[in-house]
Design a protein around this motif. Structure first.
Motif, PDB file in Angstrom:
ATOM      1  N   MET A 164       0.833  -1.197   0.000  1.00 53.97           N
ATOM      2  CA  MET A 164       0.000   0.000   0.000  1.00 53.97           C
ATOM      3  C   MET A 164       0.874   1.256   0.000  1.00 53.97           C
ATOM      4  O   MET A 164       0.511   2.249  -0.599  1.00 53.97           O
ATOM      5  CB  MET A 164      -0.935   0.002   1.216  1.00 53.97           C
ATOM      6  CG  MET A 164      -2.014  -1.078   1.184  1.00 53.97           C
ATOM      7  SD  MET A 164      -3.086  -0.989  -0.242  1.00 53.97           S
ATOM      8  CE  MET A 164      -4.140   0.332   0.226  1.00 53.97           C
ATOM      9  N   GLY A 165       2.001   1.167   0.684  1.00 49.26           N
ATOM     10  CA  GLY A 165       2.906   2.308   0.719  1.00 49.26           C
ATOM     11  C   GLY A 165       3.442   2.647  -0.662  1.00 49.26           C
ATOM     12  O   GLY A 165       3.579   3.828  -1.016  1.00 49.26           O
ATOM     13  N   LEU A 166       3.728   1.614  -1.461  1.00 48.41           N
ATOM     14  CA  LEU A 166       4.215   1.835  -2.816  1.00 48.41           C
ATOM     15  C   LEU A 166       3.123   2.455  -3.695  1.00 48.41           C
ATOM     16  O   LEU A 166       3.404   3.345  -4.501  1.00 48.41           O
ATOM     17  CB  LEU A 166       4.700   0.514  -3.414  1.00 48.41           C
ATOM     18  CG  LEU A 166       5.488   0.591  -4.713  1.00 48.41           C
ATOM     19  CD1 LEU A 166       6.656   1.544  -4.609  1.00 48.41           C
ATOM     20  CD2 LEU A 166       5.982  -0.781  -5.103  1.00 48.41           C
ATOM     21  N   PHE A 167       1.873   2.020  -3.511  1.00 49.88           N
ATOM     22  CA  PHE A 167       0.765   2.627  -4.256  1.00 49.88           C
ATOM     23  C   PHE A 167       0.624   4.111  -3.908  1.00 49.88           C
ATOM     24  O   PHE A 167       0.416   4.944  -4.785  1.00 49.88           O
ATOM     25  CB  PHE A 167      -0.566   1.925  -3.950  1.00 49.88           C
ATOM     26  CG  PHE A 167      -0.668   0.539  -4.519  1.00 49.88           C
ATOM     27  CD1 PHE A 167      -0.097   0.201  -5.726  1.00 49.88           C
ATOM     28  CD2 PHE A 167      -1.355  -0.435  -3.833  1.00 49.88           C
ATOM     29  CE1 PHE A 167      -0.193  -1.072  -6.243  1.00 49.88           C
ATOM     30  CE2 PHE A 167      -1.466  -1.715  -4.339  1.00 49.88           C
ATOM     31  CZ  PHE A 167      -0.889  -2.035  -5.538  1.00 49.88           C
ATOM     32  N   GLN A 168       0.716   4.404  -2.616  1.00 51.65           N
ATOM     33  CA  GLN A 168       0.608   5.798  -2.178  1.00 51.65           C
ATOM     34  C   GLN A 168       1.743   6.641  -2.764  1.00 51.65           C
ATOM     35  O   GLN A 168       1.528   7.777  -3.195  1.00 51.65           O
ATOM     36  CB  GLN A 168       0.622   5.891  -0.651  1.00 51.65           C
ATOM     37  CG  GLN A 168      -0.573   5.263   0.027  1.00 51.65           C
ATOM     38  CD  GLN A 168      -1.874   5.959  -0.338  1.00 51.65           C
ATOM     39  OE1 GLN A 168      -1.902   7.149  -0.619  1.00 51.65           O
ATOM     40  NE2 GLN A 168      -2.952   5.199  -0.360  1.00 51.65           N
ATOM     41  N   THR A 169       2.950   6.080  -2.790  1.00 52.95           N
ATOM     42  CA  THR A 169       4.095   6.795  -3.354  1.00 52.95           C
ATOM     43  C   THR A 169       3.897   7.062  -4.840  1.00 52.95           C
ATOM     44  O   THR A 169       4.172   8.161  -5.323  1.00 52.95           O
ATOM     45  CB  THR A 169       5.388   5.982  -3.120  1.00 52.95           C
ATOM     46  OG1 THR A 169       5.557   5.766  -1.725  1.00 52.95           O
ATOM     47  CG2 THR A 169       6.591   6.701  -3.679  1.00 52.95           C
ATOM     48  N   MET A 170       3.413   6.062  -5.568  1.00 58.51           N
ATOM     49  CA  MET A 170       3.170   6.240  -7.008  1.00 58.51           C
ATOM     50  C   MET A 170       2.047   7.237  -7.256  1.00 58.51           C
ATOM     51  O   MET A 170       2.118   8.029  -8.195  1.00 58.51           O
ATOM     52  CB  MET A 170       2.855   4.894  -7.662  1.00 58.51           C
ATOM     53  CG  MET A 170       4.020   3.932  -7.658  1.00 58.51           C
ATOM     54  SD  MET A 170       5.496   4.602  -8.432  1.00 58.51           S
ATOM     55  CE  MET A 170       5.215   4.136 -10.101  1.00 58.51           C
ATOM     56  N   GLU A 171       1.030   7.208  -6.422  1.00 54.93           N
ATOM     57  CA  GLU A 171      -0.072   8.164  -6.555  1.00 54.93           C
ATOM     58  C   GLU A 171       0.442   9.586  -6.323  1.00 54.93           C
ATOM     59  O   GLU A 171       0.118  10.504  -7.073  1.00 54.93           O
ATOM     60  CB  GLU A 171      -1.182   7.805  -5.553  1.00 54.93           C
ATOM     61  CG  GLU A 171      -2.411   8.657  -5.637  1.00 54.93           C
ATOM     62  CD  GLU A 171      -3.343   8.299  -6.782  1.00 54.93           C
ATOM     63  OE1 GLU A 171      -4.353   8.992  -6.920  1.00 54.93           O
ATOM     64  OE2 GLU A 171      -3.067   7.372  -7.549  1.00 54.93           O
TER      65      GLU A 171
END
Length: 160
Positions: free
Chosen positions: A1-8
């Motif tokens: 989820m942290g990687l998704f947030q970073t990409m967002e």
């Protein structure tokens, strides 16, 4: 989820012009494409559970701009004067492409004029129709050049 947030967050920063899209493309293209490829079903599930079709939309728009890199001349010109990418317009072009896969160029053109957003469910990743998208953008560019030539011809004729 942290990687998704970073990409967002990275997608939002690119859209606002804080991060260079070209720099991000050269450095993180493979990561973005692979991450979206393996996570699109998970994103669909989250969107369905939360009943929101806009969760990770910026990340999706970033993937589309990276994977389907070609753009019409008018969008390129608009982004040149705006000095940053226009995710909304490029997503609208891609949404028009998705809605008119079985139609000809004119169906695609009229759908572009309607300017709708991407569908909530991500279904286009498995059937990668990049050649059809490239052909449509090429046809759209030819149409743009024809319109520009007609306008220039009209201006020249009016001056004579």
């Amino acid at each position: 989820m942290g990687l998704f947030q970073t990409m967002e967050k990275a997608a939002i920063d690119i859209d606002m012009g804080y991060i260079s899209e070209e720099y991000f493309y050269k450095k993180y293209r493979t990561l973005t494409e692979r991450l979206f490829w393996v996570s699109h079903l998970f994103i669909n599930k989250i969107r369905q559970e939360k009943n929101s079709g806009t969760i990770y939309k910026n990340f999706e728009a970033l993937y589309i701009r990276i994977h389907f890199k070609r753009k019409p001349f008018t969008l390129m010109l608009l982004e040149y004067f705006k000095v940053c990418p226009n995710f909304k317009a490029s997503s609208a072009f891609f949404a028009a492409h998705l809605r008119t896969l079985d139609k000809n160029f004119w169906g695609f053109f009229f759908e572009v004029c309607r300017y709708r957003s991407l569908p909530g469910k991500i279904e286009y990743v498995e059937r990668d129709d990049k050649p059809l998208f490239r052909r449509r953008i090429r046809q759209f560019r030819l149409f743009e050049v024809a319109v520009a030539a007609a306008i220039i011809l009209l201006i020249v004729r009016l001056e004579i």
